[in-house]
Design a protein around this motif. Structure first.
Motif, PDB file in Angstrom:
ATOM      1  N   CYS A 103       0.868  -1.173   0.000  1.00 37.43           N
ATOM      2  CA  CYS A 103       0.000   0.000   0.000  1.00 37.43           C
ATOM      3  C   CYS A 103       0.908   1.228   0.000  1.00 37.43           C
ATOM      4  O   CYS A 103       1.745   1.389   0.890  1.00 37.43           O
ATOM      5  CB  CYS A 103      -0.907  -0.020   1.220  1.00 37.43           C
ATOM      6  N   GLN A 104       0.729   2.089  -1.006  1.00 33.30           N
ATOM      7  CA  GLN A 104       1.617   3.241  -1.196  1.00 33.30           C
ATOM      8  C   GLN A 104       0.804   4.519  -1.378  1.00 33.30           C
ATOM      9  O   GLN A 104      -0.201   4.538  -2.099  1.00 33.30           O
ATOM     10  CB  GLN A 104       2.504   3.009  -2.425  1.00 33.30           C
ATOM     11  N   LEU A 105       1.249   5.576  -0.741  1.00 29.10           N
ATOM     12  CA  LEU A 105       0.572   6.864  -0.849  1.00 29.10           C
ATOM     13  C   LEU A 105       0.524   7.315  -2.306  1.00 29.10           C
ATOM     14  O   LEU A 105       1.518   7.245  -3.031  1.00 29.10           O
ATOM     15  CB  LEU A 105       1.313   7.898  -0.011  1.00 29.10           C
ATOM     16  N   TRP A 106      -0.638   7.769  -2.736  1.00 28.88           N
ATOM     17  CA  TRP A 106      -0.821   8.258  -4.111  1.00 28.88           C
ATOM     18  C   TRP A 106      -0.158   9.624  -4.261  1.00 28.88           C
ATOM     19  O   TRP A 106      -0.271  10.486  -3.391  1.00 28.88           O
ATOM     20  CB  TRP A 106      -2.301   8.375  -4.437  1.00 28.88           C
ATOM     21  N   ILE A 107       0.544   9.816  -5.372  1.00 22.66           N
ATOM     22  CA  ILE A 107       1.221  11.081  -5.647  1.00 22.66           C
ATOM     23  C   ILE A 107       0.604  11.727  -6.885  1.00 22.66           C
ATOM     24  O   ILE A 107       0.545  11.111  -7.957  1.00 22.66           O
ATOM     25  CB  ILE A 107       2.733  10.872  -5.878  1.00 22.66           C
ATOM     26  N   ASP A 108       0.132  12.953  -6.728  1.00 18.50           N
ATOM     27  CA  ASP A 108      -0.384  13.708  -7.867  1.00 18.50           C
ATOM     28  C   ASP A 108       0.782  14.397  -8.576  1.00 18.50           C
ATOM     29  O   ASP A 108       1.540  15.153  -7.944  1.00 18.50           O
ATOM     30  CB  ASP A 108      -1.395  14.763  -7.407  1.00 18.50           C
TER      31      ASP A 108
END
Length: 271
Positions: A103-108
């Protein structure tokens, strides 16, 4: 008598949010080679978007043990964090709707800050760019593939050499509006054999920066302590030994590595 001081609520760190938050699947990322799900995660009044890659959705690879890509993604984050460069978004291993996974933080990304790679009709790169190599562009024509001479990319090139990244493509580079750069998709890393395959060859054979040398010295020390203990939970003992050996080799040569000739040096397509 004065009123008691109000203690502000504790801020939830991204890692805590990813580990403890309620994970809800919102959709599937269809261009991923393995199952990758776009999700939200909520905990203690905070919410964020993230990517969840269940182990059950990993395709078997001939040169990596089955069911290990998620662990390698987490291991890459741990190494990146230990350098102090924070080049990989917060990444954890946790249970989810389809079992254990990464699970990885989404990057815009910021499209205005994405000018990192280019194909140019030239024999040499212009100032501010580094040559990767020539690529066929159709009808017997070739163009020079270049990447920006950017300190963020240079740090990422060092990280890739340490983790033995076998797939550093342009689509794995995420520049943000605040000027940061993140690298993602680190499932095919930490192999014992030299499999470095990347677009970031522009500094091949050049001396490492003093910053990189200090980061590598810190990594060497950390690999003998808490970082090494953490990686031992995620990759094999042989892979951990190989990681230590790659750090030692970089410090011994003091240079960015060059293609070995034993493995395709550039991923294709490059995006």
């Amino acid at each position: 008598m004065s009123a008691p001081e109000r203690i502000p609520p504790r801020s939830v760190t991204p890692a805590e949010l990813l580990v403890h938050g309620e994970l809800k699947v919102r959709g599937r990322i269809r261009d991923a080679s393995n199952a990758a799900l776009f999700c939200t995660v909520a905990h203690d009044g905070e919410e964020a978007s993230c990517v969840y890659k269940p182990v059950a959705g990993e395709r078997p690879l001939w040169d990596f043990p089955d069911g290990t890509l998620a662990q390698r993604e987490v291991a890459a984050y741990e190494v990146a964090a230990a350098t102090g460069w924070d080049l990989v978004p917060p990444t954890v291993l946790r249970d989810g709707p389809y079992g254990e996974g990464m699970c990885q933080l989404w990057i815009d990304i910021d499209p205005e800050n994405a000018d990192l790679l280019a194909l140019v009709d030239a024999e040499e790169p212009e100032p501010g760019w580094k040559a990767i190599g020539f690529a066929e562009v159709g009808e017997g024509k070739t163009a020079l593939l270049v990447h920006a001479d950017d300190e963020r990319l240079r740090r990422l090139a060092v990280l890739d050499a340490v983790i033995n990244n076998a797939d550093r493509k342009g689509g794995h580079l995420l520049p943000t509006a605040d000027g940061r750069l993140y690298g993602i998709d680190h499932g095919v890393t930490f192999n014992v054999d030299n499999k470095l395959r990347t677009l970031l060859w522009g500094w091949a054979g050049e001396p490492l920066t003093s910053e990189a040398v200090e980061a590598l010295k810190g990594l060497r020390e950390a690999l003998g302590g808490t970082l090494g203990a953490r990686l031992a939970e995620l990759i094999t003992a042989a892979e951990l030994d190989a990681t230590r050996a790659r750090v030692d080799a970089l410090l011994t040569t003091g240079k960015h590595p060059e293609p070995s000739g034993e493995w395709p040096a550039i991923p294709w397509p490059p995006v």
